[in-house]
Design a protein around this motif. Sequence first.
Motif, PDB file in Angstrom:
ATOM      1  N   ALA A 123      18.011  46.987 -94.400  1.00  7.04           N
ATOM      2  CA  ALA A 123      19.249  47.772 -94.481  1.00  7.04           C
ATOM      3  C   ALA A 123      19.739  48.209 -93.104  1.00  7.04           C
ATOM      4  CB  ALA A 123      19.041  49.002 -95.364  1.00  7.04           C
ATOM      5  N   VAL A 124      18.813  48.410 -92.173  1.00 11.10           N
ATOM      6  CA  VAL A 124      19.161  48.845 -90.816  1.00 11.10           C
ATOM      7  C   VAL A 124      18.367  47.978 -89.835  1.00 11.10           C
ATOM      8  CG1 VAL A 124      19.519  50.826 -89.309  1.00 11.10           C
ATOM      9  CG2 VAL A 124      19.284  51.183 -91.763  1.00 11.10           C
ATOM     10  N   PRO A 125      18.830  46.765 -89.542  1.00  6.33           N
ATOM     11  CA  PRO A 125      18.031  45.858 -88.708  1.00  6.33           C
ATOM     12  C   PRO A 125      17.878  46.291 -87.259  1.00  6.33           C
ATOM     13  CG  PRO A 125      20.171  44.899 -89.237  1.00  6.33           C
ATOM     14  CD  PRO A 125      20.032  46.125 -90.077  1.00  6.33           C
ATOM     15  N   ASP A 126      18.647  47.291 -86.836  1.00  3.91           N
ATOM     16  CA  ASP A 126      18.510  47.786 -85.457  1.00  3.91           C
ATOM     17  C   ASP A 126      18.048  49.243 -85.437  1.00  3.91           C
ATOM     18  OD1 ASP A 126      20.807  48.947 -86.464  1.00  3.91           O
ATOM     19  OD2 ASP A 126      21.970  48.713 -84.623  1.00  3.91           O
ATOM     20  N   ALA A 127      17.331  49.676 -86.474  1.00  2.00           N
ATOM     21  CA  ALA A 127      16.914  51.084 -86.563  1.00  2.00           C
ATOM     22  C   ALA A 127      16.113  51.519 -85.344  1.00  2.00           C
ATOM     23  CB  ALA A 127      16.106  51.312 -87.834  1.00  2.00           C
ATOM     24  N   SER A 128      15.294  50.620 -84.782  1.00  2.00           N
ATOM     25  CA  SER A 128      14.451  50.988 -83.643  1.00  2.00           C
ATOM     26  C   SER A 128      15.263  51.225 -82.381  1.00  2.00           C
ATOM     27  CB  SER A 128      13.419  49.896 -83.377  1.00  2.00           C
ATOM     28  OG  SER A 128      14.047  48.649 -83.108  1.00  2.00           O
ATOM     29  N   ARG A 129      16.539  50.874 -82.393  1.00  2.00           N
ATOM     30  CA  ARG A 129      17.392  51.120 -81.222  1.00  2.00           C
ATOM     31  C   ARG A 129      18.054  52.495 -81.263  1.00  2.00           C
ATOM     32  NH1 ARG A 129      18.503  47.561 -77.551  1.00  2.00           N
ATOM     33  NH2 ARG A 129      20.369  48.749 -76.995  1.00  2.00           N
ATOM     34  N   ILE A 130      18.136  53.107 -82.441  1.00  2.00           N
ATOM     35  CA  ILE A 130      18.863  54.378 -82.560  1.00  2.00           C
ATOM     36  C   ILE A 130      17.940  55.518 -82.947  1.00  2.00           C
ATOM     37  CG2 ILE A 130      21.033  53.225 -83.130  1.00  2.00           C
ATOM     38  CD1 ILE A 130      20.516  54.038 -86.064  1.00  2.00           C
ATOM     39  N   ALA A 131      16.634  55.317 -82.788  1.00  2.00           N
ATOM     40  CA  ALA A 131      15.651  56.337 -83.191  1.00  2.00           C
ATOM     41  C   ALA A 131      14.753  56.689 -82.018  1.00  2.00           C
ATOM     42  CB  ALA A 131      14.828  55.829 -84.361  1.00  2.00           C
ATOM     43  N   PRO A 132      15.265  57.419 -81.027  1.00  2.00           N
ATOM     44  CA  PRO A 132      14.408  57.810 -79.908  1.00  2.00           C
ATOM     45  C   PRO A 132      13.322  58.763 -80.375  1.00  2.00           C
ATOM     46  CG  PRO A 132      16.460  59.034 -79.829  1.00  2.00           C
ATOM     47  CD  PRO A 132      16.611  58.002 -80.918  1.00  2.00           C
ATOM     48  N   PRO A 133      12.183  58.786 -79.691  1.00  2.00           N
ATOM     49  CA  PRO A 133      11.150  59.756 -80.055  1.00  2.00           C
ATOM     50  C   PRO A 133      11.674  61.173 -79.902  1.00  2.00           C
ATOM     51  CG  PRO A 133      10.676  58.740 -77.938  1.00  2.00           C
ATOM     52  CD  PRO A 133      11.815  57.982 -78.522  1.00  2.00           C
ATOM     53  N   VAL A 134      11.243  62.057 -80.784  1.00  2.00           N
ATOM     54  CA  VAL A 134      11.702  63.445 -80.783  1.00  2.00           C
ATOM     55  C   VAL A 134      10.533  64.354 -80.441  1.00  2.00           C
ATOM     56  CG1 VAL A 134      12.735  65.293 -82.151  1.00  2.00           C
ATOM     57  CG2 VAL A 134      13.445  62.931 -82.517  1.00  2.00           C
ATOM     58  N   LEU A 135      10.740  65.206 -79.463  1.00  2.00           N
ATOM     59  CA  LEU A 135       9.700  66.164 -79.105  1.00  2.00           C
ATOM     60  C   LEU A 135       9.496  67.172 -80.216  1.00  2.00           C
ATOM     61  CD1 LEU A 135      10.259  67.199 -75.402  1.00  2.00           C
ATOM     62  CD2 LEU A 135       8.339  65.968 -76.372  1.00  2.00           C
ATOM     63  N   LEU A 136       8.270  67.422 -80.563  1.00  2.00           N
ATOM     64  CA  LEU A 136       7.994  68.559 -81.422  1.00  2.00           C
ATOM     65  C   LEU A 136       8.094  69.828 -80.576  1.00  2.00           C
ATOM     66  CD1 LEU A 136       5.028  67.161 -83.502  1.00  2.00           C
ATOM     67  CD2 LEU A 136       7.468  66.957 -83.874  1.00  2.00           C
ATOM     68  N   PRO A 137       8.342  70.974 -81.196  1.00  2.00           N
ATOM     69  CA  PRO A 137       8.543  72.204 -80.428  1.00  2.00           C
ATOM     70  C   PRO A 137       7.333  72.537 -79.563  1.00  2.00           C
ATOM     71  CG  PRO A 137       9.229  72.500 -82.686  1.00  2.00           C
ATOM     72  CD  PRO A 137       8.535  71.179 -82.643  1.00  2.00           C
ATOM     73  N   GLY A 138       7.592  73.197 -78.436  1.00  2.00           N
ATOM     74  CA  GLY A 138       6.502  73.666 -77.594  1.00  2.00           C
ATOM     75  C   GLY A 138       6.726  73.459 -76.121  1.00  2.00           C
ATOM     76  N   PHE A 139       7.647  72.557 -75.769  1.00  2.00           N
ATOM     77  CA  PHE A 139       7.927  72.360 -74.350  1.00  2.00           C
ATOM     78  C   PHE A 139       9.043  73.311 -73.935  1.00  2.00           C
ATOM     79  CE2 PHE A 139       5.913  68.452 -75.618  1.00  2.00           C
ATOM     80  CZ  PHE A 139       5.022  68.237 -74.581  1.00  2.00           C
ATOM     81  N   PRO A 140       8.794  74.212 -72.988  1.00  2.00           N
ATOM     82  CA  PRO A 140       9.741  75.293 -72.735  1.00  2.00           C
ATOM     83  C   PRO A 140      10.961  74.883 -71.934  1.00  2.00           C
ATOM     84  CG  PRO A 140       7.850  75.483 -71.275  1.00  2.00           C
ATOM     85  CD  PRO A 140       7.527  74.377 -72.232  1.00  2.00           C
ATOM     86  N   ASP A 141      10.866  73.864 -71.102  1.00  2.00           N
ATOM     87  CA  ASP A 141      11.962  73.569 -70.181  1.00  2.00           C
ATOM     88  C   ASP A 141      12.556  72.204 -70.461  1.00  2.00           C
ATOM     89  OD1 ASP A 141      11.701  75.957 -68.617  1.00  2.00           O
ATOM     90  OD2 ASP A 141       9.845  75.097 -67.845  1.00  2.00           O
ATOM     91  N   PRO A 142      13.865  72.122 -70.676  1.00  2.00           N
ATOM     92  CA  PRO A 142      14.506  70.843 -70.968  1.00  2.00           C
ATOM     93  C   PRO A 142      14.928  70.126 -69.692  1.00  2.00           C
ATOM     94  CG  PRO A 142      16.110  72.577 -71.146  1.00  2.00           C
ATOM     95  CD  PRO A 142      14.805  73.239 -70.755  1.00  2.00           C
TER      96      PRO A 142
END
Length: 805
Positions: free
Chosen positions: A185-204
Amino acid sequence: MKITSLEPARCLPVPDAGFGALRTERGNLPLESVDVAASVSGLIAGVEVTQGFRNPFDVTLEATYVFPLPDRAAVTAFRMEAGGRVVEGVLKERGQARADYDQALREGRRAAIAEEDRPDVFTIRVGNILPGERVTVRLSLSQPLPYEDGAATFRFPLVVAPRYVPGVPLDGPPAGDGVAPDTDAVPDASRIAPPVLLPGFPDPVRLSLSARIDAAGLDLRELASSLHVVEEEGDTVRLRPGERLDRDFILRLAFEASTALQLDRAGTFALTVMPPPVREARTPRDLVLLLDRSGSMGGWKMVAARRAAARIVDTLASDDRFAVLTFDSVVEQAFEGMVEASDRNRYRAVEHLARVDARGGTELLEPLRQAVSLLGGAGSGDRERIVVLVTDGQVANEDQILEQAGGALSAMRVHAVGIDRAVNAGFLGRLAGLGAGRCELVESEDRLDAAMDQIHRRIGAPLVTDLSLKGLDVERGTLTHLGSIFPGVPLRVYGRLRGADTGAETATGTGTGTGTGTVTGTETGTVTVRGLAAGAPWEEQVAATVVDNPAIRAVWARAHLRELEDRYAMGERELEAEIVRVSLEYGVLCRFTAYVAVDTSQVAEGGPEHRVIQPVEPPSGWEMPSPPPAMPGFMGQAAVMSAPRAFRAAAAPAFESALDETPFASGPQSTPAAPAGAPGGAGPGGAGGWTQRGRTFGRPMPAPARRSPHGLEAIRPQLVAELDRLKAPRAADPLFLADLGSRLAALSAYLGGHAELSDLARALETAEQPGTDLEALRGRAVEVLTALTGGGPAPEQRRPFWKRG
């Protein structure tokens, strides 16, 4: 190869870290800064986006960053700056651009490529960055500003939110380096799904954003920023330092716009027609309300969505008919089929909506099919057929939905209500455009009441329909969709005059435009807009003005390309060559082209020795899990997210095992998701929210909380690290102390509850309140953590995970 799970004390977050940064022997992950500089003139904004990358490793690096841009923006230039050299990007057919980029890397040259994966999702790759080197990439774009009810809106998205991915995973190599598998259904899903940080890193990542405002002769009454704190300096608005890239930047400019026809010297025109002062014709309505109840709608979004849906039901009159469908992985109906909008039925519908809560995955195609079926058999053609969709739009299968439901929806009026601080505005705008409806965006509960007033006015029949133009000789196939005129919303139309460099004063002949409008004309300096208002003929004449504004040409090209791309997605595959031609001819990026910048000098022996995809922040307002940064499952996954795909695949079993020990009922769960289509199931998208490589986050289905079998010794390395940071010689920072409090609260929860940690966490979370004694608060934190840890040093770090054998 033996994979060893990361231990908390061996990969600690550092104060100057960027997205996904872990303390290593060489520093942090590559994205250092994002700068957005906008210049707003009337109803068009020119924007330059600058992204700064640094290679913290001792080997050559390729960095990948997936990021959003406004869905209606036209990207017209791309530049790479590195090693004192400036390389201008060239727009090419996408396959050729990729081949040029790959060849440059193999030959040891620096290169960068910018690609569009969705109307509002883009990917930049920068390759062969030398150790310690900094590289800057710049994107130039132009975007039209929507104008409604006396205010223009400059909306600039800053994070790609996780999107639900339906379908069956595909075999073979993935299309990108993201964390979602490609599916049928989404053959390019791996291109639009960057890894997401879980909470805990204080500085962006360091974010700076400014907007210079030129009212272009209009009376600017007010500026309002709804999600960020801004500072005004003369005619420039700046974002307060320290803001995160976790939600859209929204700036509203209140002024009175006017009807106008602008023609640039290259033969492109932009027509704006303000709504006429006529009464809306009251036509009985058949309305199907679709409410998204998927996991990503948890928290304030679900509350706002229920209120919005209830308000829509309240707008119905007794001669209307309606149906209410709520959906996640399954579709539930409040009634059987369409019912009369009686007081009793409206009460039953609101009662049903009040019981809706967030769960499951966003299977949007099936409820749209059911809505089409309900309205297709609703009755006579003298009733207005309306679909209202309330959602955050966070789905990845946009093209599949357009292909399978777009044709039927184009015969109805589709209104979309987007609720999120990082809403998928591009897709919702495409849906509303197909059905000649409106898309209203709600970024906060404070904004809901104003937005609902607008929705109430626009949910019925528009003020003017059956629009056509007379007086311009338009090149065939270049007129954008005319649509209809709604209360408070001006008509915005773009097109090209026949022949290059044609001005208004020499426009002659006849031509036919696309969309619902027909264009015929004779020599004239005006255009006549005609239509039907309340069933009676209506027209307005607009005088033309020649302007020197190249942004008009770019905005037209982007709007034209978007219409062509939507038609392609709906099955007109023969349009690909035309899309590429228009993109290259007018220098505007689209999904079939890409900008590539290649340095001529060789700087390395071959291709990059290390590759990193940049993690992004979790979207603001989402109900995210809160595990402690030092927990093996959390840190292990954060590290794997940033590693090459092959390592992630090999390491997955070890980290899955670690995550299974996570005690948070609101975080990652080890229970597999139910199959797609099963009650509460969500397929690859997860059972209760958003997914990273099969792990479900957000609001999963309820699971019994487990008490951690570990004692205080299990988190001692993290407590030692926090103590070391507290003792660093610097002034007490309220943001740092408040963030520390949230991390300690998560650690306490990990232990199943710890009185001293919980008390300290509550105290630290008051750091941002006025009048708080920060030094005393830090002193208390040092005292408590010293007592809990014994004041011992943190263990020595091992080599970074990507170097282990």
